[in-house]
Design a protein around this motif. Structure first.
Motif, PDB file in Angstrom:
ATOM      1  N   ASP A 205      11.699   2.859  -0.816  1.00 53.10           N
ATOM      2  CA  ASP A 205      12.087   2.586   0.128  1.00 53.10           C
ATOM      3  C   ASP A 205      12.354   1.014   0.614  1.00 53.10           C
ATOM      4  O   ASP A 205      12.043   0.301  -0.137  1.00 53.10           O
ATOM      5  CB  ASP A 205      11.512   3.111   1.440  1.00 53.10           C
ATOM      6  CG  ASP A 205      10.144   2.757   1.587  1.00 53.10           C
ATOM      7  OD1 ASP A 205       9.684   1.586   1.171  1.00 53.10           O
ATOM      8  OD2 ASP A 205       8.997   3.265   2.103  1.00 53.10           O
ATOM      9  N   GLU A 206      12.862   0.627   1.807  1.00 52.34           N
ATOM     10  CA  GLU A 206      13.297  -0.690   2.059  1.00 52.34           C
ATOM     11  C   GLU A 206      11.873  -1.664   2.068  1.00 52.34           C
ATOM     12  O   GLU A 206      11.881  -2.692   1.606  1.00 52.34           O
ATOM     13  CB  GLU A 206      14.029  -0.999   3.085  1.00 52.34           C
ATOM     14  CG  GLU A 206      15.335  -0.192   3.222  1.00 52.34           C
ATOM     15  CD  GLU A 206      16.385  -1.187   2.787  1.00 52.34           C
ATOM     16  OE1 GLU A 206      16.050  -2.141   2.336  1.00 52.34           O
ATOM     17  OE2 GLU A 206      17.462  -0.426   2.610  1.00 52.34           O
ATOM     18  N   ILE A 207      10.834  -0.902   2.782  1.00 49.99           N
ATOM     19  CA  ILE A 207       9.566  -1.729   2.943  1.00 49.99           C
ATOM     20  C   ILE A 207       8.945  -2.054   1.677  1.00 49.99           C
ATOM     21  O   ILE A 207       8.659  -3.199   1.231  1.00 49.99           O
ATOM     22  CB  ILE A 207       8.667  -0.860   3.821  1.00 49.99           C
ATOM     23  CG1 ILE A 207       9.596  -0.718   5.149  1.00 49.99           C
ATOM     24  CG2 ILE A 207       7.297  -1.669   3.921  1.00 49.99           C
ATOM     25  CD1 ILE A 207       8.426   0.269   6.010  1.00 49.99           C
ATOM     26  N   ALA A 208       9.037  -1.213   0.707  1.00 54.36           N
ATOM     27  CA  ALA A 208       8.593  -1.249  -0.559  1.00 54.36           C
ATOM     28  C   ALA A 208       9.183  -2.337  -1.531  1.00 54.36           C
ATOM     29  O   ALA A 208       8.649  -2.961  -2.159  1.00 54.36           O
ATOM     30  CB  ALA A 208       8.586  -0.041  -1.401  1.00 54.36           C
ATOM     31  N   SER A 209      10.700  -2.312  -1.224  1.00 51.90           N
ATOM     32  CA  SER A 209      11.507  -3.210  -2.021  1.00 51.90           C
ATOM     33  C   SER A 209      11.077  -4.604  -1.640  1.00 51.90           C
ATOM     34  O   SER A 209      11.135  -5.633  -2.493  1.00 51.90           O
ATOM     35  CB  SER A 209      12.866  -3.010  -1.653  1.00 51.90           C
ATOM     36  OG  SER A 209      13.140  -1.799  -1.639  1.00 51.90           O
TER      37      SER A 209
ATOM     38  N   ALA B  56       8.255  -5.754  -0.368  1.00 49.85           N
ATOM     39  CA  ALA B  56       6.830  -5.878  -0.720  1.00 49.85           C
ATOM     40  C   ALA B  56       7.099  -6.320  -2.454  1.00 49.85           C
ATOM     41  O   ALA B  56       6.142  -7.237  -2.882  1.00 49.85           O
ATOM     42  CB  ALA B  56       6.010  -4.783  -0.585  1.00 49.85           C
ATOM     43  N   ALA B  57       7.836  -5.549  -3.078  1.00 46.11           N
ATOM     44  CA  ALA B  57       7.917  -5.957  -4.600  1.00 46.11           C
ATOM     45  C   ALA B  57       8.436  -7.091  -4.844  1.00 46.11           C
ATOM     46  O   ALA B  57       8.020  -7.640  -5.795  1.00 46.11           O
ATOM     47  CB  ALA B  57       8.705  -4.757  -5.103  1.00 46.11           C
ATOM     48  N   ILE B  58       9.223  -7.682  -4.190  1.00 46.65           N
ATOM     49  CA  ILE B  58       9.875  -9.000  -4.511  1.00 46.65           C
ATOM     50  C   ILE B  58       8.986 -10.078  -4.359  1.00 46.65           C
ATOM     51  O   ILE B  58       8.985 -11.046  -4.877  1.00 46.65           O
ATOM     52  CB  ILE B  58      11.387  -9.230  -3.828  1.00 46.65           C
ATOM     53  CG1 ILE B  58      11.293  -9.415  -2.525  1.00 46.65           C
ATOM     54  CG2 ILE B  58      12.377  -8.441  -4.316  1.00 46.65           C
ATOM     55  CD1 ILE B  58      12.393 -10.336  -1.910  1.00 46.65           C
ATOM     56  N   ILE B  59       8.164  -9.878  -3.092  1.00 48.01           N
ATOM     57  CA  ILE B  59       6.973 -10.750  -2.854  1.00 48.01           C
ATOM     58  C   ILE B  59       6.081 -10.755  -3.843  1.00 48.01           C
ATOM     59  O   ILE B  59       5.716 -11.917  -4.392  1.00 48.01           O
ATOM     60  CB  ILE B  59       6.522 -10.600  -1.467  1.00 48.01           C
ATOM     61  CG1 ILE B  59       7.647 -10.926  -0.321  1.00 48.01           C
ATOM     62  CG2 ILE B  59       5.325 -11.369  -1.140  1.00 48.01           C
ATOM     63  CD1 ILE B  59       7.117 -10.410   0.895  1.00 48.01           C
ATOM     64  N   GLY B  60       5.803  -9.750  -4.630  1.00 46.41           N
ATOM     65  CA  GLY B  60       4.688  -9.609  -5.383  1.00 46.41           C
ATOM     66  C   GLY B  60       5.280 -10.191  -6.795  1.00 46.41           C
ATOM     67  O   GLY B  60       4.630 -11.024  -7.455  1.00 46.41           O
TER      68      GLY B  60
ATOM     69  N   PRO C  18      19.980  -1.400   8.993  1.00 52.56           N
ATOM     70  CA  PRO C  18      18.854  -0.637   9.016  1.00 52.56           C
ATOM     71  C   PRO C  18      17.574  -0.778   8.180  1.00 52.56           C
ATOM     72  O   PRO C  18      16.467  -0.935   8.475  1.00 52.56           O
ATOM     73  CB  PRO C  18      19.377   0.746   8.913  1.00 52.56           C
ATOM     74  CG  PRO C  18      20.754   0.566   9.016  1.00 52.56           C
ATOM     75  CD  PRO C  18      21.158  -0.952   8.868  1.00 52.56           C
ATOM     76  N   GLY C  19      17.851  -1.491   7.052  1.00 50.35           N
ATOM     77  CA  GLY C  19      17.006  -1.736   6.035  1.00 50.35           C
ATOM     78  C   GLY C  19      16.285  -3.134   6.418  1.00 50.35           C
ATOM     79  O   GLY C  19      15.172  -3.322   6.133  1.00 50.35           O
ATOM     80  N   PHE C  20      17.234  -4.045   6.812  1.00 46.86           N
ATOM     81  CA  PHE C  20      16.895  -5.411   7.317  1.00 46.86           C
ATOM     82  C   PHE C  20      15.629  -5.296   8.287  1.00 46.86           C
ATOM     83  O   PHE C  20      14.490  -5.917   8.129  1.00 46.86           O
ATOM     84  CB  PHE C  20      17.915  -6.191   7.561  1.00 46.86           C
ATOM     85  CG  PHE C  20      17.681  -7.760   7.752  1.00 46.86           C
ATOM     86  CD1 PHE C  20      17.037  -8.409   6.733  1.00 46.86           C
ATOM     87  CD2 PHE C  20      18.119  -8.374   8.886  1.00 46.86           C
ATOM     88  CE1 PHE C  20      16.836  -9.684   6.724  1.00 46.86           C
ATOM     89  CE2 PHE C  20      17.887  -9.736   9.018  1.00 46.86           C
ATOM     90  CZ  PHE C  20      17.375 -10.486   7.739  1.00 46.86           C
ATOM     91  N   SER C  21      15.720  -4.343   9.159  1.00 42.82           N
ATOM     92  CA  SER C  21      14.747  -4.119  10.369  1.00 42.82           C
ATOM     93  C   SER C  21      13.380  -3.523   9.663  1.00 42.82           C
ATOM     94  O   SER C  21      12.565  -4.108  10.080  1.00 42.82           O
ATOM     95  CB  SER C  21      15.285  -2.801  11.200  1.00 42.82           C
ATOM     96  OG  SER C  21      16.444  -3.174  11.908  1.00 42.82           O
ATOM     97  N   LEU C  22      13.421  -2.836   8.639  1.00 44.14           N
ATOM     98  CA  LEU C  22      12.386  -2.045   7.886  1.00 44.14           C
ATOM     99  C   LEU C  22      11.714  -3.302   7.235  1.00 44.14           C
ATOM    100  O   LEU C  22      10.308  -3.373   6.943  1.00 44.14           O
ATOM    101  CB  LEU C  22      12.642  -1.137   6.988  1.00 44.14           C
ATOM    102  CG  LEU C  22      13.241   0.328   7.825  1.00 44.14           C
ATOM    103  CD1 LEU C  22      13.723   1.063   6.698  1.00 44.14           C
ATOM    104  CD2 LEU C  22      11.842   0.920   8.224  1.00 44.14           C
ATOM    105  N   LYS C  23      12.508  -4.237   6.672  1.00 42.56           N
ATOM    106  CA  LYS C  23      11.882  -5.127   5.805  1.00 42.56           C
ATOM    107  C   LYS C  23      11.188  -6.548   6.539  1.00 42.56           C
ATOM    108  O   LYS C  23      10.574  -7.272   5.858  1.00 42.56           O
ATOM    109  CB  LYS C  23      12.873  -5.832   4.927  1.00 42.56           C
ATOM    110  CG  LYS C  23      13.358  -5.097   3.814  1.00 42.56           C
ATOM    111  CD  LYS C  23      14.522  -5.919   3.180  1.00 42.56           C
ATOM    112  CE  LYS C  23      15.481  -5.137   2.074  1.00 42.56           C
ATOM    113  NZ  LYS C  23      14.379  -4.351   1.168  1.00 42.56           N
ATOM    114  N   GLN C  24      11.305  -6.528   7.924  1.00 38.93           N
ATOM    115  CA  GLN C  24      11.068  -7.541   8.676  1.00 38.93           C
ATOM    116  C   GLN C  24       9.271  -7.832   8.631  1.00 38.93           C
ATOM    117  O   GLN C  24       9.100  -9.099   8.749  1.00 38.93           O
ATOM    118  CB  GLN C  24      11.232  -7.502  10.140  1.00 38.93           C
ATOM    119  CG  GLN C  24      12.585  -7.459  10.467  1.00 38.93           C
ATOM    120  CD  GLN C  24      13.563  -8.778  10.081  1.00 38.93           C
ATOM    121  OE1 GLN C  24      12.974  -9.841   9.901  1.00 38.93           O
ATOM    122  NE2 GLN C  24      14.721  -8.734   9.695  1.00 38.93           N
TER     123      GLN C  24
END
Lengths: 381, 206
Positions: A58-62, A64-68, A83-89
């Motif tokens: 999902d967007e949240i995990a994506s 998290a993955a790039i930060i990692g 919609p995905g940008f909201s989830l990534k915030q």
């Protein structure tokens, strides 16, 4: 020969190629219209240069993955739409707080919520600045052509690495899906900035200490430095603190670090601003319409000008004020109900007339619409 | 004790270079719209044309509009062609309009430039636009069926458009079709393109 190559390229694909040219070697994402071609292109291109592509759950995990991945030492990117940008915030805020370089591309579509997946909008102008909670540094770049999508994605990586901050590249659907004939420079001519890695003695290393330029050196995993990373407010050691003086120092440095480097952050395009009486301020596809409208207005004898913040956030206040002081009217056309105009109103002198064009029906604002409003403002100025 | 914020301290500030847009391109552009129903291959024919124009040394801006369904719904692909950099990349006054399905018949009316050429499929468009422009009803779908598959009506229309407008040489279009369309459809696409060019030579019956 470091010759450039002329080709027809799509805005989204230009972001992907720009990212790879900038040294991006990790992409995690969850496909979403109208940004999916970025993921598609990265999936094809990254393996060719030894990079890693992951389609996450999902967007949240994506996010998290790039930060990692970035904390692991690799330049990393994701792409999404509203919609995905909201989830990534939430994780974007973590990236800002933990000072992890990363690039997020947001291709704006009609909103709010799932809105209109295939229709353009510019409704994320404020979200890109204030989408995550709390005071936080962020840089947002707003390309208005395919060439610029390429160039600004490279610049996003360079600023992100130099200033240890997430950088957002904000496109609208029109620019994302637009195909234009552009010259792609030879890869060896691309300027790439690298992160400041810790090289000092391990015993005295502070992962979040004050430095001359406000940017602490990052510890490369495996180099043996003691480092601690958290989203909690932390002191120079990286460990959580709530001591007011330490909190204040840390927050002041965090919020001030972008401002200390405005010389490399700011970027504006101006047309006819030397003698403009009516000034148009806008970004993305709307700026393309405005550029034509300004040209036509000048042909008709109206002193019109275009002020386009290529770096949208932080808004180039000084450059804007310098131009604004000489005009009698400012027009802010945007494909939303009125967001960029709020910043323009904040920075404008009281005497300046501020006009808006807002379009929220999923269609781009036409040059003729901007031109007729410029003419009206020109008459009444 | 109050702590001075770092950003309140003097900072070396290099004035941002304001690039004056000295030369704004003024070349008259040609605007083309291929429209119809989703799944008719409009994006493909537009990209083939865009690539051919690139090889001819032109500059193009190609945009599209489609609905969130892979088949059906109104679909269009637009091209703005210029010798210089295209200033505004979307169509505002269409010179050549292709309509392959009734769903798109009236959608572009407000954008058709006086004197423009409008090419409609005679079997699938029953409500062709009328106005201060030339409308031609042509058997794109029929010719496509004749070469073997109605789906290549997009290529027939592309051939006719190129033949009538003279915007792109046939050999260049054929080369792009050879390079960029699936091998399985190569002969079909080339035959469809040829059928389209032949239609363009037929006498005008408006």
């Amino acid at each position: 020969m470091l010759a450039s190559v002329r080709q027809n390229l799509q805005g989204n694909q230009a972001c992907a190629l720009g990212a790879i040219a900038a040294g991006c070697r990790f992409y995690a994402g969850y496909p979403i219209t109208p940004s999916s071609e970025i993921a598609e292109k990265m999936a094809v291109e990254l393996p060719k240069v030894g990079g890693t592509f992951i389609q996450m759950e999902d967007e949240i995990a994506s996010m998290a993955a790039i930060i990692g991945a970035s904390m692991g030492g690799v330049k990393a990117m994701t792409a999404t739409s509203g919609p995905g940008f909201s989830l990534k915030q939430e994780n974007l805020g973590y990236g800002a707080m933990a000072e992890v370089p990363c690039v997020v591309i947001d291709v704006m579509r009609g909103g709010p919520s799932t809105g209109m997946p295939t229709r353009p909008a510019q409704g994320d102008i404020m979200q890109s600045r204030w989408g995550t909670h709390g005071d936080h540094p962020i840089i947002v770049l707003a390309p208005s052509s395919v060439k610029e999508a390429y160039d600004q994605t490279i610049r996003a990586f360079n600023l992100s690495e130099r200033l240890r901050t997430p950088v957002v590249v904000l496109l609208d659907e029109v620019i994302g899906h637009l195909v234009e004939t552009i010259e792609i420079p030879h890869i060896d001519t691309i300027e790439r900035a690298e992160r400041k890695w810790a090289t000092e003695a391990r015993e005295t290393y502070l992962p979040y200490g004050e430095t001359d330029d406000g940017i602490p050196a990052m510890a490369r995993p495996g180099d043996g430095y003691r480092s601690h990373t958290t989203g909690l407010t932390h002191g120079p050691s990286g460990f959580p603190t709530q001591k007011p003086a330490e909190v204040n120092d840390m927050m002041q440095r965090l919020l001030g670090k972008i401002d200390r480097h405005r010389d490399i952050v700011d970027d504006v395009e101006t047309v006819g601003c030397d003698d403009a009486e009516v000034l148009v301020v806008t970004v993305g596809i709307t700026a393309r319409a405005a550029r034509r409208a300004v040209r036509q207005a000048r042909d008709a004898g109206i002193k019109a000008g275009l002020f386009r913040p290529v770096t949208l956030w932080p808004f180039p206040e000084n450059q804007f004020r310098a131009v604004e002081a000489r005009v009698h009217s400012v027009l802010v056309p945007e494909m939303n109900a009125g967001q960029l105009c709020l910043e323009v109103e904040r920075l404008s002198a009281r005497r300046t007339k501020i006009a808006r064009i807002n379009r929220i029906d999923g269609e781009a604002i036409e040059p003729a619409h901007i031109l007729s409003t410029i003419e009206e403002l020109g008459r009444h100025g | 004790m109050p702590i001075a914020p770092p950003w309140s301290q003097p900072v070396r500030r290099r004035p941002t270079v304001m690039a004056e847009g000295a030369k704004i391109p003024m070349t008259a552009a040609i605007e083309i719209r291929l429209s119809g129903s989703g799944g008719q291959g409009l994006q493909l024919s537009a990209s083939v044309l865009a690539e051919a124009l690139l090889r001819e040394g032109k500059r193009v801006a190609q945009s599209q509009s489609y609905e969130p369904t892979s088949r059906g719904g109104i679909s269009r692909s637009d091209l703005v062609i210029s010798e210089d950099e295209v200033d505004y990349p979307l169509v505002t006054r269409i010179n050549y309009l292709v309509i392959l399905d009734d769903v798109a018949a009236r959608a572009s009316n407000a954008l058709i430039k006086p004197g423009a050429t409008v090419l409609c499929d005679e079997s699938r468009v029953t409500q062709a636009p009328s106005g201060d422009f030339h409308v031609r009803m042509l058997p794109f779908a029929e010719k496509a069926r004749a070469v073997g598959l109605e789906r290549v009506a997009n290529m027939v229309a592309l051939g006719t458009l190129a033949g009538l407008s003279g915007i792109c040489p046939r050999a260049t279009l054929e080369a792009v079709v050879r390079d960029e369309t699936p091998a399985k459809f190569l002969d079909l696409n080339l035959e469809a393109l040829a059928a389209g060019f032949k239609l363009a030579e037929a006498p005008v019956s408006e």
